[in-house]
Enzyme design. Structure first.
Site, PDB file in Angstrom:
ATOM      1  N   LYS A 197      52.765   6.177  50.139  1.00 19.49           N
ATOM      2  CA  LYS A 197      51.386   6.301  49.638  1.00 19.49           C
ATOM      3  C   LYS A 197      51.293   7.097  48.334  1.00 19.49           C
ATOM      4  O   LYS A 197      52.219   7.792  47.936  1.00 19.49           O
ATOM      5  CB  LYS A 197      50.501   6.895  50.734  1.00 19.49           C
ATOM      6  CG  LYS A 197      50.226   5.847  51.827  1.00 19.49           C
ATOM      7  CD  LYS A 197      49.182   6.275  52.815  1.00 19.49           C
ATOM      8  CE  LYS A 197      48.903   5.098  53.768  1.00 19.49           C
ATOM      9  NZ  LYS A 197      48.045   5.464  54.875  1.00 19.49           N
ATOM     10  N   ARG A 239      53.938   5.399  61.089  1.00 20.28           N
ATOM     11  CA  ARG A 239      53.883   4.017  60.602  1.00 20.28           C
ATOM     12  C   ARG A 239      54.668   3.989  59.296  1.00 20.28           C
ATOM     13  O   ARG A 239      54.314   4.713  58.361  1.00 20.28           O
ATOM     14  CB  ARG A 239      52.416   3.643  60.379  1.00 20.28           C
ATOM     15  CG  ARG A 239      52.159   2.229  59.892  1.00 20.28           C
ATOM     16  CD  ARG A 239      50.650   2.037  59.732  1.00 20.28           C
ATOM     17  NE  ARG A 239      50.326   0.695  59.283  1.00 20.28           N
ATOM     18  CZ  ARG A 239      50.348   0.310  58.018  1.00 20.28           C
ATOM     19  NH1 ARG A 239      50.688   1.148  57.069  1.00 20.28           N
ATOM     20  NH2 ARG A 239      50.018  -0.933  57.703  1.00 20.28           N
TER      21      ARG A 239
HETATM   22  N1  HH2 Z   1      47.475   2.684  56.168  1.00 19.49           N
HETATM   23  C1  HH2 Z   1      47.507   1.438  55.667  1.00 19.49           C
HETATM   24  C2  HH2 Z   1      47.238   0.345  56.500  1.00 19.49           C
HETATM   25  N2  HH2 Z   1      47.016   0.504  57.818  1.00 19.49           N
HETATM   26  N3  HH2 Z   1      46.834   1.926  59.696  1.00 19.49           N
HETATM   27  C3  HH2 Z   1      46.834   3.158  60.222  1.00 19.49           C
HETATM   28  N4  HH2 Z   1      46.652   3.345  61.534  1.00 19.49           N
HETATM   29  N5  HH2 Z   1      47.033   4.264  59.450  1.00 19.49           N
HETATM   30  C4  HH2 Z   1      47.229   4.179  58.088  1.00 19.49           C
HETATM   31  O1  HH2 Z   1      47.351   5.225  57.422  1.00 19.49           O
HETATM   32  C5  HH2 Z   1      47.250   2.875  57.505  1.00 19.49           C
HETATM   33  C6  HH2 Z   1      47.036   1.753  58.354  1.00 19.49           C
HETATM   34  C7  HH2 Z   1      47.790   1.218  54.227  1.00 19.49           C
HETATM   35  O2  HH2 Z   1      49.132   0.903  54.014  1.00 19.49           O
HETATM   36  P1  HH2 Z   1      49.760  -0.565  53.854  1.00 19.49           P
HETATM   37  O3  HH2 Z   1      49.528  -1.422  55.065  1.00 19.49           O
HETATM   38  O4  HH2 Z   1      51.179  -0.410  53.499  1.00 19.49           O
HETATM   39  O5  HH2 Z   1      49.049  -1.186  52.599  1.00 19.49           O
HETATM   40  P2  HH2 Z   1      47.816  -2.178  52.434  1.00 19.49           P
HETATM   41  O6  HH2 Z   1      46.628  -1.596  53.134  1.00 19.49           O
HETATM   42  O7  HH2 Z   1      47.634  -2.256  50.939  1.00 19.49           O
HETATM   43  O8  HH2 Z   1      48.188  -3.496  53.048  1.00 19.49           O
END
Ligand code: HH2
Length: 259
Positions: A197, A239
């Site tokens: 992040k 995660r």
């Molecule tokens: N962060 C993201 C997505 N889902 N779910 C939970 N429970 N907690 C988090 O901090 C969280 C999440 C964002 O990361 P990512 O899926 O890698 O990216 P994007 O939202 O751009 O798909």
């Protein structure tokens, strides 16, 4: 929990797993590396991301979930939409990971687990001047309320997550990580996601002689360090995009602890 984003625009792996077979293969790799869960998402929630229509989100995630569930993989569905959550559970997902904390009823109806995450506003606006009275207590109170409502609705397996980067400045994120024990003390299992992040890019730039911010795929050190930090403070799950390195770091710390 390993991450598989079936999206063109996720902040760290957008476009890499839009193809279903690539997503399925990647999920199996994450499981082989030690992931207990695979979190499948079809809509980016990165700051200023545009919403995706339901039918498109379903088209992205359902074939992936069906294939993984058939192979016995524990899948969580990362969505903010009730229709997507319901269809994902019908396809075999066992947990609803809901960054909007609004889908507890769906998890209750379908008999699966639920992650209540804290977000300030929505992804389009959440990074516009986020403010709290006390970020740790505000987030804790919100999560206890949402998780309590999920339990009351009938969900047995309820998790809480501070939502690193979701309507938070660097200082807010650091405050939440430093005081993770406050969330752990609620008694709900805590999930933490720092992987790749922005906060880690900012901190890495401070450590870089030229002040360069590393691209998302080059934030492994900070991702692993903060995952270990979270688990040492009592988080029950992290995660992560880089499962092999994260598991390796956990093992090193586990053996150190047990000695
Ligand atoms: N962060 C993201 C997505 N889902 N779910 C939970 N429970 N907690 C988090 O901090 C969280 C999440 C964002 O990361 P990512 O899926 O890698 O990216 P994007 O939202 O751009 O798909």
């Amino acid at each position: 929990m390993g991450v598989v984003n079936v999206t063109p625009d996720s902040f760290s792996d957008g476009g890499r797993f839009l193809d279903h077979s690539a997503a399925i293969a990647h999920a199996h790799t994450l499981v082989a590396q030690g992931a207990d869960w695979v979190d499948v998402g079809g809509e980016s929630t990165r700051p200023r991301a545009e919403p995706v229509p339901v039918d498109e989100e379903l088209r992205r995630v359902l074939p992936v979930i069906e294939a993984l569930a058939a192979d016995g993989v524990a899948v969580s569905i990362d969505t903010r939409k009730a229709g997507v959550a319901r269809a994902a559970v019908a396809a075999g997902a066992r947990m609803v990971n809901d960054v909007s904390s609004s889908l507890a009823e769906v998890a209750a109806e379908t008999g699966v687990g639920f992650v209540a995450m804290h977000m300030l506003g929505d992804p389009r606006t959440m990074q516009d001047h986020p403010a709290y009275d006390d970020v740790v207590l505000d987030v804790r109170d919100y999560l206890v309320d949402r998780a309590g409502a999920a339990r009351t609705a009938g969900v047995a397996d309820v998790w809480i997550d501070p939502g690193i980067g979701f309507g938070k400045t660097l200082e807010h994120n650091l405050d939440l990580l430093a005081n993770l024990d406050v969330l752990v003390a609620t008694g709900f299992p805590v999930l933490v996601a720092t992987s790749r992040k922005t906060m880690l890019g900012t901190l890495a730039a401070r450590a870089d002689p030229g002040g360069a911010v590393p691209p998302t795929a080059e934030r492994l050190e900070g991702s692993v360090a903060t995952a270990v930090w979270a688990v040492l403070l009592g988080a029950a799950m992290v995660r992560a995009h880089d499962v092999a390195a994260t598991v390796q770091a956990f093992e090193a710390v586990r053996y150190t602890r047990e000695t």
